[in-house]
Design an enzyme around this catalytic site. Sequence first.
Site, PDB file in Angstrom:
ATOM      1  N   ALA A  31       0.860  -1.189   0.000  1.00 47.82           N
ATOM      2  CA  ALA A  31       0.000   0.000   0.000  1.00 47.82           C
ATOM      3  C   ALA A  31       0.886   1.226   0.000  1.00 47.82           C
ATOM      4  O   ALA A  31       1.987   1.200   0.534  1.00 47.82           O
ATOM      5  CB  ALA A  31      -0.876   0.010   1.249  1.00 47.82           C
ATOM      6  N   ALA A  73       0.600   5.465   0.732  1.00 49.06           N
ATOM      7  CA  ALA A  73      -0.257   6.570   1.153  1.00 49.06           C
ATOM      8  C   ALA A  73       0.588   7.827   1.276  1.00 49.06           C
ATOM      9  O   ALA A  73       1.772   7.816   0.941  1.00 49.06           O
ATOM     10  CB  ALA A  73      -0.931   6.230   2.466  1.00 49.06           C
ATOM     11  N   SER A  74      -0.034   8.900   1.769  1.00 47.85           N
ATOM     12  CA  SER A  74       0.686  10.169   1.744  1.00 47.85           C
ATOM     13  C   SER A  74       1.886  10.190   2.685  1.00 47.85           C
ATOM     14  O   SER A  74       2.916  10.771   2.356  1.00 47.85           O
ATOM     15  CB  SER A  74      -0.260  11.317   2.063  1.00 47.85           C
ATOM     16  N   ILE A  75       1.779   9.557   3.823  1.00 49.74           N
ATOM     17  CA  ILE A  75       2.918   9.623   4.749  1.00 49.74           C
ATOM     18  C   ILE A  75       3.919   8.503   4.497  1.00 49.74           C
ATOM     19  O   ILE A  75       5.119   8.722   4.497  1.00 49.74           O
ATOM     20  CB  ILE A  75       2.439   9.605   6.216  1.00 49.74           C
ATOM     21  N   GLN A 103       4.711   4.167   2.906  1.00 50.62           N
ATOM     22  CA  GLN A 103       4.246   3.014   2.138  1.00 50.62           C
ATOM     23  C   GLN A 103       4.697   1.728   2.800  1.00 50.62           C
ATOM     24  O   GLN A 103       5.702   1.689   3.507  1.00 50.62           O
ATOM     25  CB  GLN A 103       4.639   3.120   0.673  1.00 50.62           C
ATOM     26  N   VAL A 104       3.881   0.679   2.575  1.00 47.75           N
ATOM     27  CA  VAL A 104       4.061  -0.558   3.328  1.00 47.75           C
ATOM     28  C   VAL A 104       4.570  -1.663   2.404  1.00 47.75           C
ATOM     29  O   VAL A 104       4.058  -1.847   1.305  1.00 47.75           O
ATOM     30  CB  VAL A 104       2.714  -0.975   3.967  1.00 47.75           C
ATOM     31  N   ASP A 162      -9.641   5.951  13.465  1.00 53.81           N
ATOM     32  CA  ASP A 162      -9.762   5.921  12.008  1.00 53.81           C
ATOM     33  C   ASP A 162     -10.199   4.529  11.538  1.00 53.81           C
ATOM     34  O   ASP A 162      -9.509   3.881  10.749  1.00 53.81           O
ATOM     35  CB  ASP A 162      -8.387   6.287  11.409  1.00 53.81           C
ATOM     36  N   LYS A 189       6.733  -0.286   7.301  1.00 53.75           N
ATOM     37  CA  LYS A 189       6.104   0.949   6.816  1.00 53.75           C
ATOM     38  C   LYS A 189       7.191   2.022   6.796  1.00 53.75           C
ATOM     39  O   LYS A 189       7.769   2.342   7.833  1.00 53.75           O
ATOM     40  CB  LYS A 189       4.984   1.328   7.775  1.00 53.75           C
TER      41      LYS A 189
END
Length: 553
Positions: A131, A133-135, A137-138, A287, A152
């Site tokens: 995945a 994302a903005s902060i 990635q995994v 979240d 991550k």
Amino acid sequence: MRWDWHTWGRYRQIAEILGRHGFFFVLDSLGLSRHLPWGWRMRQSPAPSIDARWPERLRLVLADLGPTYIKLGQLASTRSDVLPPDVVQSLEHLQDDVPPFDFAEVTGILASEWGADYSTLVEHVDPEPLAAASIGQVHRARLADGRAIVVKVRRPGIVEQSEADFRILRTLAELAEHRWPWAQEAQLTEVVEELISALREEMDFTIEARNTDTGRANLTDSDEVVVPEVIWSLTRSSVLVLEDLPGEKITDGAALARTGREPRQLARTLVAVIYRQIFEQGFFHADPHPGNIHLDAEGRLIFLDWGLVGVLSRVMRHHSVDLVLGLAQGDSELVADALMAMNGNRWQTDRMRLIRDIERLRHRYYEAQLGSFPVGQALSDIFRVARRHHLQVPSEYLLLARTAVILDGVVRQLDPAFSLVELGKPMALELIRQRLDPRNWLGPALGAGRRSLASFMALPGELERTLATLSRGEVRIVLEHRNMDHILWHWEKLANRIALSFLLGAVVLGTAWVVRRQQLTHLPGLPFGTYAFVVTLVLAAGLFLAAVRRGRL
Ligand SMILES: Nc1ncnc2c1ncn2[C@@H]1O[C@H](COP(=O)(O)OP(=O)(O)O)[C@@H](O)[C@H]1O
Ligand SMILES: [Mg+2]
């Protein structure tokens, strides 16, 4: 503000993006149009101002501005107390569809954090990200001992870019406060500061690791939920290493069918777990969207991504329970009192008017069947009413409202007929029953000896209300008066005693002097000292008698 080349370039980029999405009026009003290149503006289509689609366009602006703003937009969607509902809704859909960064950058970061020869620790890292994302990635990986992990990695340069963006954002917020009354009213700079510090925390993966640990420890006794273990030896502020817990999104139909879990039952479990985190433990995953809540092969819930959590103290939990119960029972007074108790600045609030406004809101939701009662939305509306009444709702509760909105959405996907209230009411009642149980409040109250007003909050609502009245009304003045009298009485007593001691001392000394000279028998030719002695004696006796008569000795 430093006007270096980079900052200026970023300003220009922001101005261009705002212009492209039809926000010229914002640029003009903030005096930023001068950052646009000559002729650029002429080529753009005429700028729409505020229209029905502007929340949507705002979302596009943030998406174009990149990771910092996407994340800020997502966080801002919690501020339902300041932002209009359609903006909140639009921001909630702000996805971080950011392209992944190169694997070479990933290995570069890993080498600088773990050492160049990290292959002795981590045998393999999958080059294909799981995945992005903005902060961060995994990537899936495997430890040298064969254990499956996920890594991550923080996006390179994001901290520096965000810090630059924060500086610009602060300046823009200050500018807005100077020019727009609504921005001043909403204390925009303060809101921006809060968002910035939340984002800074989210970018530090050691905080996320700690949250994961706490969440895991709180849920160990449950056999329906799992939380990944943190591999601390490899975790840094830019690299988070977790045990790999494979699963599918909780809303994934195929996964549900495979595990044989009944969606309605699963929804109940999810809500019960989150309610437990909120109301009992005061530490909740804020979240819980399907990307973060997965289902494993055995049908257990996996709670991933503890980047955003809410923390509620014991007293805050009590107020939250009251608020939810007030909502569920349609008891506007309970809602108003919970809101006022949540706030330190409640003296300015007119309770009756607040109750009236909540009552109005209640009628709006009255039509909704219990099954479709939107708790999250109702909470957000209530916090907006609170703000109108000068009650500043602490951000933890706003996060709670947003969590409820997300949960509402997930649960509805699983079972459209399911209601958060339905499950919330018995749970709130049970928690209140526990709260009233003397074993639960007497022990801590006596044991800790912390007899502050806060511990009274644990007492039944009735007593709490009475206390609130006591501390608000004239009764308080009477109480203070009594106290003052008591203190004055003590002081007077003390002063009298000191004066008398002095006088008695003088009498004793005087007597000694007079007796020594044996002048008491020769009355006519008395020296001055003897007269003084007699006068002092009379005064002392007078003071003594007065004090005794008034009970001040
Ligand atoms: N411990 C884990 N085990 C398996 N997959 C994981 C784990 N942690 C994260 N993932 C996968 O990576 C995705 C993104 O991780 P997440 O922590 O949610 O990052 P972000 O903060 O970018 O949303 C998750 O949706 C999940 O698919
Ligand atoms: Mg996530």
